[in-house]
Scaffold this active site. Structure first.
Site, short mmCIF file in Angstrom:
data_model
loop_
_atom_site.label_atom_id
_atom_site.label_comp_id
_atom_site.label_asym_id
_atom_site.label_seq_id
_atom_site.Cartn_x
_atom_site.Cartn_y
_atom_site.Cartn_z
N LYS A 269 15.92 9.27 -4.69
CA LYS A 269 16.95 9.50 -3.62
C LYS A 269 17.96 10.33 -4.50
CE LYS A 269 19.75 7.71 0.07
NZ LYS A 269 20.06 6.29 0.85
N GLU B 252 17.88 -5.88 11.94
CA GLU B 252 18.94 -6.26 12.75
C GLU B 252 18.57 -7.56 13.65
OE1 GLU B 252 19.88 -2.32 11.64
OE2 GLU B 252 18.10 -3.09 12.51
N ARG C 292 19.48 -3.29 18.78
CA ARG C 292 18.01 -3.66 18.65
C ARG C 292 17.92 -4.97 18.49
NH1 ARG C 292 16.43 0.56 13.41
NH2 ARG C 292 18.52 -0.32 12.95
#
Length: 646
Positions: free
Chosen positions: A308, A396, A424
């Site tokens: 990243k 979640e 969610r």
């Protein structure tokens, strides 16, 4: 006249100079309008395209902030995919859409990329409403495999056998439950889907959990992979790899490899052919691999290791900060941070400091977050009490049920989830917490209008969605002091499931610290008296109301709790006023305004009620918070206008 001509000449000369510099620095990228232009290049030119793509992203995001590090990390994957596949006829489904800036630049939007995330400009995440190259919505994580499988099945059923479908999943999204549900279905449905796992060991903070460790340890012998590659292509060319035989060979191959390596591959255990891990920053090698895999039958997973922030040194060194760094100097990497000491603290920082303060007082308190410890500032507690804080990854639903399990056996979890992502976990909140009346404190960060991240990230629906659920207490603080008091109240005994929602960004008080005092559940407060009308607000939007009504003869009430709602205030308002205005930073259908209307009707009152909030006729798009508040009628001027109109 000469001066005007001279100024015009200078302006044109500056434009020409900028263009000339761009042509020199972005020699190849400037020639690419669409992927078909990219495909005209030689493979040996692709590394230069990747370098120029990174340079373009860095330069643009230095002045127009966005998600930087993730898109830098997938430059080679992006270029290789559009080089090998015939997009948009072939489908590329991105997961965690902040990886897709390079994709946007290569698909006809380079000239418009300077409008990214701005009001009326390019959307912050890929969207089919913006471009035919954007195959699916991807503002939230973990949906790419399921969506791509649907497209692959549709291609077969519609007779489009030559259409290829690729899902690109990464940035921690593989830890999401939906990704595993998709994998399970991929393994059992006839399809030729290719899943690219962009494994950068990151989400926003570093990814966590068993899947992260599994991917770090997973290795495949290069000689074995090469032999299997050649064997599968030879068998395919001889027509000997029909479906049942292919599955049998895969199972035999997996069994032999597992016996030799003493390692079971979770993907091949699901009859998904696994290839890798390979270097995700070697674009020429990626092109070779993708070409070899392109026409292979059956589901496949290509595991790529990436970094990243790759290619930009500051982002490589601190990927969490450079996930979305704000404005910065692209040459030096110096971030242009507003360090004004008089600027109010962010709500999430007040949450983080208060949580640690409470946890030191109450040993039963634990912290839970799905991959957002720095974003929600739970890292403040994590640094001092690591054994009592849990980053569960992008999951979640699990975060909520995990919190419910701890609460069932006596702990008090503070479960912090961004409001939009908490959608969610709706069933988990009902089934695994509210049903048993468990003592979980839900802190919903980024509630209401969030700004440039747009429709997928606005915390619009939490009040309306949660209000009908039994046992929940639902609150929203008007300022930082109220946030601290509500957090203190929520952890007191016998409070049951307790929701506290607050917005993204800074508060309104320079001195946010205050004594921790209990707030009586279900009580609001009168902030200003008046005669002409009553304004009822909930949450920090009440500060805008305060400004709007300061020179008007109207009463202002901070309701503080949506559930249980303060019936004493409602009774007072019903008896004194014929005009009522409700203001909330969420959808007005089902929220505070609806609750007030229902109470008035149930008790025989029929005042004129004007509801201000986000509309349900369409999703609110992206732009700055002030711009969006004006559009939806929640800015100071709109509130004044609504009061005068009623």
């Amino acid at each position: 006249m000469c001066i005007v001509n001279s100024e015009l000449f200078v302006s044109l000369q500056n434009i020409y100079n900028i263009y000339a510099v761009e042509q020199e620095n972005l020699r190849l990228l400037s020639k690419i309008q669409y992927p078909e232009d990219l495909r005209q290049l030689k493979v040996d030119e692709l590394p230069q395209v990747c370098d120029e793509l990174r340079q373009d992203i860095v330069q643009e995001l230095s002045v127009n902030p966005g998600h930087l590090a993730s898109s830098l990390g997938v430059a080679e994957i992006t270029v290789a995919l559009h080089y090998v596949y015939n997009t948009p006829e072939d489908r590329i489904v991105w997961d965690v859409g902040h990886q897709a800036y390079g994709h946007k630049i290569l698909t006809g939007r380079r000239e418009q990329f300077c409008t990214n995330r701005k009001l009326g400009g390019l959307k912050p995440f890929p969207s089919p409403t913006e471009s035919e190259y954007d195959t699916f919505a991807c503002g939230h994580a973990s949906n790419s495999i399921s969506a791509a499988l649907g497209m692959a099945v549709a291609a077969k059923l519609e007779g489009k056998e030559n259409r290829h479908v690729v899902a690109v999943i990464g940035d921690g999204a593989m830890s999401g439950g939906l990704a595993f549900e998709g994998l399970n279905n991929v393994s059992s449905s006839p399809n030729d889907l290719l899943i690219i796992l962009n494994d950068n060991n990151m989400s926003i903070d570093r990814s966590v959990g068993g899947m992260k460790q599994y991917l770090l340890n997973l290795s495949t012998n290069k000689t074995y992979n090469a032999l299997r590659f050649k064997a599968s292509r030879w068998l395919h060319g001889k027509g000997m790899l029909e479906d049942d035989r292919r599955k049998g060979l895969i199972r035999l191959s997996n069994a032999i490899k597992s016996a030799i390596s003493h390692q079971q591959n979770i993907f091949e255990g699901m009859n998904i052919r696994y290839f890798g891990p390979f270097d995700g920053h070697n674009v020429k090698e990626l092109v070779r691999i993708l070409r070899q895999m392109k026409d292979m039958k059956g589901p496949k997973l290509l595991h790529l290791h990436t970094q990243k922030g790759h290619g930009y040194a500051p982002a490589e060194k601190d990927v969490t900060t450079w996930h979305a760094p704000g404005k910065f100097n692209p040459d030096t990497g110096e971030r242009l941070v507003d360090d004004d000491p008089k600027k109010p603290q962010k709500y999430q920082d007040v949450f983080g400091h208060t949580l640690l303060e409470l946890a030191k007082q109450n040993p039963k308190i634990v912290g839970v977050t799905p991959a957002m410890p720095s974003g929600c500032s739970m890292n403040i507690m994590m640094r001092e009490l690591p054994e009592r804080t849990f980053d569960v990854g992008i999951a979640e639903g699990h975060a909520v049920t995990f919190s419910g399990g701890m609460a069932k056996d006596g702990l008090i979890p503070f479960c912090n989830i961004y409001s939009a992502f908490a959608q969610r976990a709706f069933d988990n909140i009902i089934h695994d917490v509210a049903l048993l009346n468990l003592h979980v404190v839900f802190c919903f960060d980024r509630a209401g209008i969030v700004g440039e991240d747009g429709a997928t990230h606005h915390g619009a629906f939490d009040l309306a969605a949660l209000r009908p659920i039994p046992n929940l207490t639902i609150s929203s603080p008007m300022d930082e002091h109220e946030l601290r008091r509500l957090m203190y109240t929520a952890q007191l005994p016998d409070k049951g499931p307790f929701v506290i929602r607050y917005p993204r960004g800074g508060g309104v008080l320079q001195d946010w610290c205050c004594p921790l005092e209990e707030v009586k559940v279900g009580t609001g407060r009168k902030l200003k008296d008046g005669k002409d009308a009553a304004v009822l607000s909930i949450g920090p939007i009440g500060n805008d109301v305060t400004e709007a009504v300061k020179d008007m003869d109207v009463a202002h009430y901070d309701m503080r709790f949506l559930k249980p709602i303060d019936e004493t205030i409602l009774q007072e308002v019903a008896e004194r006023f014929q005009r009522i205005i409700t203001v909330e930073n969420g959808v007005k259908t089902g929220g505070l305004g609806s609750a007030v209307l229902e109470w008035m009707n149930d008790h025989g009152y029929h005042p004129q009620v004007t509801r201000l909030g986000m509309p349900d006729t369409d999703f609110v798009e992206h732009g700055s918070v002030p711009e969006l508040q004006k559009i939806v009628g929640l800015d100071k001027e709109s509130i004044i206008k609504a009061i005068k109109k009623t």
